[in-house]
Scaffold this motif. Structure first.
Motif, mmCIF file in Angstrom:
data_model
loop_
_atom_site.group_PDB
_atom_site.id
_atom_site.type_symbol
_atom_site.label_atom_id
_atom_site.label_comp_id
_atom_site.label_asym_id
_atom_site.label_seq_id
_atom_site.Cartn_x
_atom_site.Cartn_y
_atom_site.Cartn_z
ATOM 1 N N PRO A 172 15.890 -32.046 16.221
ATOM 2 C CA PRO A 172 16.540 -32.896 15.211
ATOM 3 C C PRO A 172 16.355 -32.438 13.775
ATOM 4 O O PRO A 172 17.247 -32.630 12.941
ATOM 5 N N ALA A 173 15.213 -31.832 13.447
ATOM 6 C CA ALA A 173 14.943 -31.474 12.054
ATOM 7 C C ALA A 173 15.367 -30.050 11.722
ATOM 8 O O ALA A 173 15.941 -29.787 10.665
ATOM 9 N N LEU A 174 15.070 -29.111 12.626
ATOM 10 C CA LEU A 174 15.367 -27.699 12.357
ATOM 11 C C LEU A 174 16.712 -27.267 12.923
ATOM 12 O O LEU A 174 17.317 -26.324 12.413
ATOM 13 N N GLU A 175 17.157 -27.911 13.981
ATOM 14 C CA GLU A 175 18.420 -27.588 14.644
ATOM 15 C C GLU A 175 18.501 -26.118 15.027
ATOM 16 O O GLU A 175 19.551 -25.480 14.904
ATOM 17 N N LEU A 176 17.386 -25.580 15.510
ATOM 18 C CA LEU A 176 17.363 -24.172 15.898
ATOM 19 C C LEU A 176 18.233 -23.931 17.117
ATOM 20 O O LEU A 176 18.315 -24.769 18.016
ATOM 21 N N GLY A 177 18.881 -22.744 17.156
ATOM 22 C CA GLY A 177 19.728 -22.392 18.277
ATOM 23 C C GLY A 177 19.754 -20.894 18.496
ATOM 24 O O GLY A 177 19.107 -20.124 17.770
ATOM 25 N N PRO A 178 20.506 -20.420 19.479
ATOM 26 C CA PRO A 178 20.548 -18.992 19.815
ATOM 27 C C PRO A 178 21.062 -18.091 18.696
ATOM 28 O O PRO A 178 20.811 -16.885 18.726
ATOM 29 N N ASP A 179 21.776 -18.651 17.735
ATOM 30 C CA ASP A 179 22.300 -17.823 16.641
ATOM 31 C C ASP A 179 21.326 -17.688 15.477
ATOM 32 O O ASP A 179 21.613 -16.968 14.520
ATOM 33 N N ASP A 180 20.189 -18.362 15.548
ATOM 34 C CA ASP A 180 19.232 -18.313 14.442
ATOM 35 C C ASP A 180 18.337 -17.084 14.516
ATOM 36 O O ASP A 180 17.951 -16.635 15.602
ATOM 37 N N VAL A 181 18.003 -16.579 13.332
ATOM 38 C CA VAL A 181 17.007 -15.515 13.179
ATOM 39 C C VAL A 181 15.860 -16.124 12.383
ATOM 40 O O VAL A 181 16.054 -16.590 11.260
ATOM 41 N N VAL A 182 14.674 -16.120 12.957
ATOM 42 C CA VAL A 182 13.530 -16.847 12.423
ATOM 43 C C VAL A 182 12.500 -15.888 11.842
ATOM 44 O O VAL A 182 12.213 -14.845 12.432
ATOM 45 N N HIS A 183 11.940 -16.267 10.690
ATOM 46 C CA HIS A 183 10.763 -15.562 10.183
ATOM 47 C C HIS A 183 9.792 -16.583 9.621
ATOM 48 O O HIS A 183 10.167 -17.427 8.802
ATOM 49 N N THR A 294 6.302 -36.035 10.622
ATOM 50 C CA THR A 294 7.344 -36.544 9.727
ATOM 51 C C THR A 294 8.037 -35.338 9.105
ATOM 52 O O THR A 294 7.403 -34.295 8.896
ATOM 53 N N HIS A 295 9.322 -35.473 8.797
ATOM 54 C CA HIS A 295 10.030 -34.334 8.212
ATOM 55 C C HIS A 295 11.362 -34.799 7.636
ATOM 56 O O HIS A 295 12.013 -35.706 8.172
ATOM 57 N N ASN A 296 11.733 -34.194 6.520
ATOM 58 C CA ASN A 296 13.096 -34.353 6.038
ATOM 59 C C ASN A 296 14.030 -33.534 6.913
ATOM 60 O O ASN A 296 13.644 -32.477 7.430
ATOM 61 N N THR A 297 15.234 -33.997 7.081
ATOM 62 C CA THR A 297 16.244 -33.272 7.843
ATOM 63 C C THR A 297 17.491 -33.130 6.979
ATOM 64 O O THR A 297 17.602 -33.741 5.925
ATOM 65 N N ARG A 298 18.442 -32.345 7.450
ATOM 66 C CA ARG A 298 19.666 -32.152 6.655
ATOM 67 C C ARG A 298 20.482 -33.433 6.576
ATOM 68 O O ARG A 298 21.210 -33.657 5.608
ATOM 69 N N SER A 299 20.330 -34.308 7.572
ATOM 70 C CA SER A 299 21.101 -35.550 7.559
ATOM 71 C C SER A 299 20.326 -36.729 6.972
ATOM 72 O O SER A 299 20.925 -37.764 6.655
ATOM 73 N N ALA A 300 19.005 -36.580 6.852
ATOM 74 C CA ALA A 300 18.185 -37.672 6.307
ATOM 75 C C ALA A 300 17.063 -37.066 5.482
ATOM 76 O O ALA A 300 16.066 -36.594 6.023
ATOM 77 N N ARG A 301 17.241 -37.062 4.178
ATOM 78 C CA ARG A 301 16.249 -36.459 3.294
ATOM 79 C C ARG A 301 16.124 -37.313 2.050
ATOM 80 O O ARG A 301 17.077 -37.973 1.615
ATOM 81 N N ARG A 302 14.935 -37.296 1.465
ATOM 82 C CA ARG A 302 14.701 -38.014 0.224
ATOM 83 C C ARG A 302 13.733 -37.210 -0.632
ATOM 84 O O ARG A 302 12.628 -36.868 -0.179
ATOM 85 N N SER A 303 14.148 -36.899 -1.841
ATOM 86 C CA SER A 303 13.330 -36.111 -2.751
ATOM 87 C C SER A 303 11.992 -36.792 -3.002
ATOM 88 O O SER A 303 11.903 -38.018 -3.088
#
Length: 481
Positions: A172-183, A294-303
């Motif tokens: 839900p927070a990172l939305e990682l998938g097969p097209d991602d390149v991670v470092h 806990t984590h901010n996500t792209r759909s739910a974030r607050r500064s």
């Protein structure tokens, strides 16, 4: 179940067994290579006498050796214990004694008196063995706490835990998938880096770029550029150095820039958002939980916040008596969830709890559920009988354009009176600067109550930090005037 079986079955079902899993200096492993290699290493471990439930310490840098040794230990039913290979020899021996491993896997030439030591090459050259069946509540790995307050503590996790962390955080927070390149700048011998570089990518079909060396800004930016990294992980202080670099424009191609490990100050968050925009996602977690809760996500974030709780985890704020407080009231942060481990008992068994766990953080939760962390309980300084939360002062000083970071602590004078002192790392310029020191004290006087104002500013080239990037405040407190 065995975690390795779950990982391989997921890769098979997802169709990414033949896709790249790891790259390092031009070398590449597919997801299938990873599991085949783990089987060979497991064979070597079994041949070396390692039994299910035994601990295997990995004193290795990030690289294929680490990945295959870690999964090989899990494959064999053992408990992998990652150890920072850059620890001082005395600290290294201390953590190895705490881990009490049946076997230590190190680099060629590595030795540890009193322990059986082997190398990855010796393990990898053997015949594979079948995966050892384990239960979801059997231990699969154990990591050490970061040691911000002193001696690191060993905290195990169970075979089912990485699956929970992936579903609660990575999906839900990172939305990682097969097209991602991670470092991940954070290394795999810490809980944060371990999930970022191992569990989450393997469960998501992503490709990981590894760097065995100590992270340098130039190297990280080069990796981001060369490999078209889409998901970057680092602590806030490292992001501060990244955006100050002339080549920071290379970060604009990221899909997400995740950060954790320490509180993200408002001033630094504002600077990061100028470069990264809404791709910047931050949260909090603990080694005891195993990952972020806990984590901010792209759909739910607050500064200014660390986001909202990630189900199935719950959080609450309580007062000094343990009673829940109202929204926006600062108190003690507690978390509850299925993976919380308090350490090990005398028999080496994981000490799990389903009760509320006190993280040691001071925080508040607003009416919408967003968590705002304001410091650590063990960070509190006492000035003339009054409690001071140094993070508030540090964040204010760090808002100055010429300040990279600051640490504030109480110092006793010759007459036993106590005053605050600020240790400041400049963004640039000479260490000695009476003019800037006076500017910072004036800034504090303008915005803070008198007892919170540092009476002296000392410029230092750097602040002591753990390998995961957290401030070692207990070391700063020992610095003399």
């Amino acid at each position: 179940m065995n975690l390795v079986d779950v990982l391989r079955a997921g890769a098979d079902a997802g169709g990414w067994l033949d896709r790249p899993a790891y790259e390092i200096d031009g070398a590449m492993l597919t997801h299938a290579d990873v599991y085949d290699g783990a089987g060979r290493v497991a064979g070597g471990l079994v041949g070396a006498g390692v039994r299910p439930g035994d601990r295997v310490a990995l004193v290795l840098d990030d690289g294929p050796d680490f990945v295959l040794s870690f999964l090989g230990a899990a494959h064999a039913g053992a408990v992998a214990v990652p150890v920072n290979p850059r620890l001082h020899a005395d600290e290294l021996h201390q953590v190895l004694r705490s881990a009490a491993p049946a076997l230590v896997v190190g680099r060629p030439g590595f030795a540890a008196e009193g322990f059986r030591v082997t190398t990855f090459a010796e393990l990898d050259g053997t015949r594979p063995v079948p995966v050892t069946p384990r239960a979801a509540d059997d231990q699969v790995y154990a990591t050490f706490t970061s040691g911000t307050t002193g001696v690191p503590r060993l905290v195990p996790q169970l075979h089912g835990d990485p699956i929970i962390h992936h579903r609660s955080f990575a999906v839900p927070a990172l939305e990682l998938g097969p097209d991602d390149v991670v470092h991940s700048v954070s290394k795999m011998y810490f809980a944060y880096g371990l999930s970022n570089s191992l569990f989450f990518p393997l469960l998501s079909g992503s490709r990981v770029v590894l760097n065995p060396q100590a992270p340098l800004v130039d190297d990280v930016l080069a990796i981001v550029d060369k490999y078209n990294v889409t998901a970057l992980f680092a602590v806030p202080t490292f992001y501060s150095r990244l955006i100050a670099h002339p080549g920071s424009d290379r970060l604009v191609n990221l899909r997400i820039a995740a950060t954790g490990g320490e509180v993200l100050s408002p001033a630094l968050e504002a600077r990061l958002v100028e470069v990264l925009g809404d791709r910047l996602l931050n949260g909090i977690g603990t080694t005891e939980v195993g990952q972020a809760f806990t984590h901010n996500t792209r759909s739910a974030r607050r500064s200014g916040t660390a986001g909202r709780p990630l189900p199935p985890y719950e959080v609450r704020i309580v007062d000094d008596h343990g009673d829940p407080v109202e929204p926006d009231v600062i108190g003690r942060l507690q978390v509850r969830g299925p993976t919380i481990t308090l350490g090990v008992d005398e028999d080496g068994k994981a000490r799990r709890t389903t009760d509320w766990y006190a993280t040691g953080d001071l925080a508040s939760v607003d009416v919408d559920g967003y968590v705002r962390v304001t410091g650590r309980l063990d960070d509190i300084e006492n000035v003339g009988g009054i409690k001071v939360h140094p993070l508030e002062v540090e964040h204010l000083l760090a808002s100055h354009a010429l300040v990279r970071e600051a640490a504030v602590c109480a110092v006793a004078n010759h007459d036993d009176s106590v005053q605050l002192r600020a240790y400041v790392v400049r963004a640039d310029g000479p260490l000695e600067d009476d003019g800037l020191a006076e500017e910072l004290i004036t800034l504090a006087r303008r915005h803070l109550t008198a007892y919170k104002v540092p009476r002296k500013v000392v410029f230092v080239p750097s602040l002591p930090r753990t390998g995961s990037g957290k401030l070692r405040r207990h070391v700063v407190r020992t610095w003399k005037p």
